[in-house]
Motif scaffolding. Structure first.
Motif, PDB file in Angstrom:
ATOM      1  N   ARG A  84       8.351 -19.587  -6.497  1.00 52.88           N
ATOM      2  CA  ARG A  84       7.057 -18.916  -6.558  1.00 52.88           C
ATOM      3  C   ARG A  84       6.747 -18.697  -8.033  1.00 52.88           C
ATOM      4  O   ARG A  84       7.529 -18.087  -8.759  1.00 52.88           O
ATOM      5  CB  ARG A  84       7.079 -17.598  -5.792  1.00 52.88           C
ATOM      6  N   LEU A  85       5.622 -19.223  -8.477  1.00 51.10           N
ATOM      7  CA  LEU A  85       5.252 -19.179  -9.886  1.00 51.10           C
ATOM      8  C   LEU A  85       4.480 -17.907 -10.191  1.00 51.10           C
ATOM      9  O   LEU A  85       3.424 -17.653  -9.616  1.00 51.10           O
ATOM     10  CB  LEU A  85       4.401 -20.406 -10.244  1.00 51.10           C
ATOM     11  N   LYS A  86       5.014 -17.099 -11.086  1.00 46.64           N
ATOM     12  CA  LYS A  86       4.354 -15.858 -11.490  1.00 46.64           C
ATOM     13  C   LYS A  86       3.539 -16.036 -12.767  1.00 46.64           C
ATOM     14  O   LYS A  86       2.441 -15.521 -12.899  1.00 46.64           O
ATOM     15  CB  LYS A  86       5.397 -14.761 -11.696  1.00 46.64           C
ATOM     16  N   ASP A  87       4.106 -16.760 -13.743  1.00 47.13           N
ATOM     17  CA  ASP A  87       3.407 -16.984 -15.005  1.00 47.13           C
ATOM     18  C   ASP A  87       3.960 -18.257 -15.621  1.00 47.13           C
ATOM     19  O   ASP A  87       5.173 -18.490 -15.581  1.00 47.13           O
ATOM     20  CB  ASP A  87       3.615 -15.808 -15.965  1.00 47.13           C
ATOM     21  N   THR A  88       3.077 -19.090 -16.171  1.00 45.41           N
ATOM     22  CA  THR A  88       3.513 -20.361 -16.741  1.00 45.41           C
ATOM     23  C   THR A  88       4.175 -20.205 -18.106  1.00 45.41           C
ATOM     24  O   THR A  88       4.822 -21.125 -18.592  1.00 45.41           O
ATOM     25  CB  THR A  88       2.332 -21.335 -16.884  1.00 45.41           C
ATOM     26  N   GLU A  89       3.994 -19.047 -18.758  1.00 48.53           N
ATOM     27  CA  GLU A  89       4.585 -18.846 -20.085  1.00 48.53           C
ATOM     28  C   GLU A  89       4.849 -17.362 -20.294  1.00 48.53           C
ATOM     29  O   GLU A  89       3.931 -16.551 -20.311  1.00 48.53           O
ATOM     30  CB  GLU A  89       3.652 -19.371 -21.181  1.00 48.53           C
ATOM     31  N   VAL A  90       6.127 -17.005 -20.459  1.00 49.84           N
ATOM     32  CA  VAL A  90       6.508 -15.610 -20.648  1.00 49.84           C
ATOM     33  C   VAL A  90       6.495 -15.281 -22.138  1.00 49.84           C
ATOM     34  O   VAL A  90       6.945 -16.071 -22.968  1.00 49.84           O
ATOM     35  CB  VAL A  90       7.917 -15.343 -20.073  1.00 49.84           C
TER      36      VAL A  90
END
Length: 284
Positions: free
Chosen positions: A257-263
């Motif tokens: 599950r993708l929360k953010d593409t770049e932390v």
């Protein structure tokens, strides 16, 4: 050879391209629209990626065409189809501008610049057709970047649609990441190259929004699983505590599950957030 005054005038004309914003982005309310100079610069850099041993394509000529093709816009601005100016009139205005620009640097260089522009406009050489493909490809790449940067995925779809049928079937020398092999692997027709970026795995993800995606385990460091889901950075997830020894091995496919593409994170001594070079994900 032109006198020093003419050369200085030419350099000022080229510098004007840094100030001319690309009209399409302005009309679509992009927050920080690129200049014509920025567009041409990436096009010129893209010519380095042309690598086809089976063609006699002149890569240096492609680079020259790329940095000349929109030079007239330093004088007449960036005219788009929506401006209501006929193609014939637009061509006349651009040619007049190019002739004036060429006159500032003398006969030899001025003639070369004008000839390059006319070659690009005619599309009769493989170099001209290749650079036109780069022009269109750079535009849709920029459209995607604006959608990503401004969190407005799909809002610039018109730019993708405008390229349908625009890519040259004869400019086979464009081998950005081996174009022909990539098209074949996707079983796409040559006419569909314009949809390659829009329908690629990464672009298709859209806004994260806790969307699910399939990824592959590329590295395992302790209990940390580095997962490639097609994004800019790998996602990092913890191996489940109840997993058996044979689960979650290198190469295994997993659902995330993708929360953010770049932390990003705020480091001590830094005035702004810095990227951690990883995506925020969780195993499903």
């Amino acid at each position: 050879m032109a006198d020093i005054e003419g050369l200085f005038k030419f350099m000022r004309i080229c510098g004007q391209l840094k100030k001319v914003k690309r009209t399409g982005w302005v009309n679509h309310n992009v927050k920080s629209p690129e200049s014509v100079a920025e567009h041409m610069y990436r096009m010129a850099m893209m010519t380095f990626l042309i690598d086809d041993p089976n063609t006699l394509l002149d890569r240096t000529r492609c680079m020259k065409l790329a940095i000349v093709h929109d030079l007239a816009e330093s004088i007449i601005g960036d005219i788009t189809p929506q401006d209501g100016i006929a193609k014939e009139e637009k061509y006349r205005m651009e040619k007049e501008a190019m002739e004036n620009i060429g006159a500032s640097v003398g006969d030899k260089i001025g003639t070369e610049i004008l000839n390059l522009w006319e070659e690009y406009e005619a599309r009769e050489t493989i170099e001209a057709r290749t650079v036109k493909d780069l022009d269109v490809f750079e535009m849709i790449l920029q459209a995607y970047e604006y959608e990503e940067d401004e969190n407005r995925f799909g809002d610039l779809e018109d730019f993708f649609k405008s390229t349908e049928g625009q890519f040259s079937k004869n400019a086979s020398a464009i081998t950005l990441t081996n174009r022909d092999s990539y098209l074949k692997s996707l079983e796409m027709k040559e006419d569909d190259f314009d949809s390659m970026l829009r329908h690629s795995k990464f672009v298709g993800i859209g806004k994260p929004g806790k969307k699910k995606a399939i990824g592959y385990i590329k590295h395992v460091v302790g209990d940390d699983l580095y997962i490639d889901f097609g994004g800019k950075f790998y996602g990092v997830a913890k191996r489940p505590a109840n997993a058996n020894d044979t689960a979650y091995k290198l190469g295994d496919s997993v659902t995330i599950r993708l929360k953010d593409t770049e932390v990003t994170g705020h480091f001590v001594g830094q005035s702004r957030h810095m990227t951690l070079s990883e995506a925020e994900i969780e195993l499903v």
